[in-house]
Design an enzyme around this catalytic site. Structure first.
Site, PDB file in Angstrom:
ATOM      1  CG  ASP A  87     -17.940 -32.668   2.058  1.00  0.00           C
ATOM      2  OD1 ASP A  87     -18.002 -31.686   1.285  1.00  0.00           O
ATOM      3  OD2 ASP A  87     -18.392 -33.795   1.768  1.00  0.00           O
ATOM      4  NE  ARG A 112     -18.752 -34.462   5.696  1.00  0.00           N
ATOM      5  CZ  ARG A 112     -19.672 -33.538   5.984  1.00  0.00           C
ATOM      6  NH1 ARG A 112     -20.906 -33.668   5.525  1.00  0.00           N
ATOM      7  NH2 ARG A 112     -19.375 -32.500   6.742  1.00  0.00           N
ATOM      8  NE  ARG A 158     -25.513 -38.390   3.460  1.00  0.00           N
ATOM      9  CZ  ARG A 158     -24.694 -37.380   3.180  1.00  0.00           C
ATOM     10  NH1 ARG A 158     -24.078 -36.733   4.137  1.00  0.00           N
ATOM     11  NH2 ARG A 158     -24.481 -37.013   1.935  1.00  0.00           N
ATOM     12  CG  HIS A 187     -27.651 -33.521   5.932  1.00  0.00           C
ATOM     13  ND1 HIS A 187     -26.457 -33.021   5.445  1.00  0.00           N
ATOM     14  CD2 HIS A 187     -27.323 -34.653   6.617  1.00  0.00           C
ATOM     15  CE1 HIS A 187     -25.454 -33.815   5.809  1.00  0.00           C
ATOM     16  NE2 HIS A 187     -25.954 -34.818   6.516  1.00  0.00           N
ATOM     17  CB  CYS A 281     -24.179 -26.799   5.198  1.00  0.00           C
ATOM     18  SG  CYS A 281     -25.595 -27.505   4.379  1.00  0.00           S
TER      19      CYS A 281
HETATM   20  N1  ARG Z   1     -20.921 -32.866   0.881  1.00  0.00           N
HETATM   21  C1  ARG Z   1     -21.499 -32.847   2.163  1.00  0.00           C
HETATM   22  C2  ARG Z   1     -22.237 -34.155   2.425  1.00  0.00           C
HETATM   23  O1  ARG Z   1     -22.838 -34.661   1.525  1.00  0.00           O
HETATM   24  C3  ARG Z   1     -22.417 -31.679   2.332  1.00  0.00           C
HETATM   25  C4  ARG Z   1     -22.923 -31.501   3.727  1.00  0.00           C
HETATM   26  C5  ARG Z   1     -23.902 -30.382   3.867  1.00  0.00           C
HETATM   27  N2  ARG Z   1     -24.219 -30.132   5.212  1.00  0.00           N
HETATM   28  C6  ARG Z   1     -25.446 -29.960   5.723  1.00  0.00           C
HETATM   29  N3  ARG Z   1     -25.559 -29.600   6.955  1.00  0.00           N
HETATM   30  N4  ARG Z   1     -26.504 -30.174   5.003  1.00  0.00           N
HETATM   31  O2  ARG Z   1     -22.195 -34.718   3.491  1.00  0.00           O
END
Ligand code: ARG
Length: 288
Positions: A87, A112, A158, A187, A281
């Site tokens: 990612d 991550r 998040r 997000h 993203c």
């Molecule tokens: N797979 C990543 C996650 O879930 C995607 C992140 C996408 N980034 C963003 N800025 N929305 O964390």
């Protein structure tokens, strides 16, 4: 007294207000090539590791985005992708940069977490001196969007609410917290896009009732996205003040943008959408 009939702009029958003149602000952007892209885990509803994904196509699509930024006059910096961090292509999550100050990212999911220090290291080697390792979880510009001198801040999935205060104290700009409630829009940059210092577009239902009221109060003239537009990731858009890069399937948003004098440009990253990411993203803005 001479009188001239104002002419209605062609695509806005009945309207007499001239379209605002939109000017490009050249941006410096950090990106990360998806050379090790894959969907090997699932941390949002878009990710299905059992379905095939392909780093080769991801790279071709991402290169189109990088080239487009350069053609539009923006500067693209690159960070080396690290194997095992599929990612990492989503550079927006790597940090938040305001006035040359860098708030590093601290990820919610263990898959991550190594990206935070990797991005922080890039800033250090580039000579950034004001780099802050955060106490609280925050996923960079995934949840922090600067609109003029106000930092819009997402929480709910998040970024930790306490990070909003940490960011406000560190950057010294007012932070406005917004609560996300729909897991598809986990997000802030999947539910809201900043178009100019004073203008945003967003999908109201992605936010709690209180946050919807706050957005109405701050941005009474905002462009509101339909669920259709939000579902194709239409709000994961990047604006340079004139061009707005967004998925070509977000047709209603594109129409609304055109009517306000913006120039929508369709850009598709279907491979990266399998990880729940889009153009915005992949883009970390280096301010100051
Ligand atoms: N797979 C990543 C996650 O879930 C995607 C992140 C996408 N980034 C963003 N800025 N929305 O964390």
């Amino acid at each position: 007294m001479p009188y001239s009939d104002p002419i209605a702009p062609a695509d806005r029958p009945g309207s007499t207000t001239p379209l605002p003149q939109r000017t490009v602000t050249p941006k410096r952007i950090l990106m990360c090539a998806p050379r090790h892209f894959d969907v090997t885990y699932s941390i949002n509803p878009w990710m299905h590791p059992e379905k095939p994904s392909d780093a080769g196509s991801a790279l071709v699509q991402w290169e189109r985005l990088r080239d487009l930024y350069q053609e539009l006059g923006h500067t693209v910096e690159l960070i080396e992708p690290i194997p095992g961090l599929p990612d990492m292509v989503f550079a927006a999550n790597g940090a938040t940069v305001v006035d040359g100050k860098v708030l590093a990212a601290r990820f919610r999911h263990m898959e991550r977490t190594a990206e935070g220090p990797a991005y922080m290291e890039w800033f250090r080697t580039q000579g950034y001196t004001d780099v802050h390792w955060p106490e609280f979880i925050n996923e960079g510009e995934g949840d922090y969007l600067l609109a003029g001198r106000r930092l819009l801040a997402g929480t709910g999935f998040r970024t930790d609410l306490r990070s909003h205060f940490e960011a406000q104290e560190f950057f010294g700009v007012p932070v406005t917290g917004l609560t996300l409630v729909d897991p598809r829009f986990y997000h802030l940059d999947t539910a809201l896009a900043v178009l100019s210092d004073e203008e945003v577009m967003y999908f109201p239902e992605a936010f709690s009732a209180g946050s919807q009221a706050v957005l109405r109060e701050l941005y009474p003239d905002a462009i509101l996205a339909t669920e259709e537009d939000a579902e194709v990731f239409g709000l994961n858009a990047f604006s340079d003040g004139r061009h707005v890069l967004l998925p070509s399937a977000a047709t209603h948003l594109a129409d609304k943008l055109r009517k306000r004098g913006f120039e929508p440009i369709g850009i598709d990253l279907p491979e990266l959408l399998k990880a729940g990411g889009g153009a915005k993203c992949c883009t970390l803005e280096l301010r100051g």
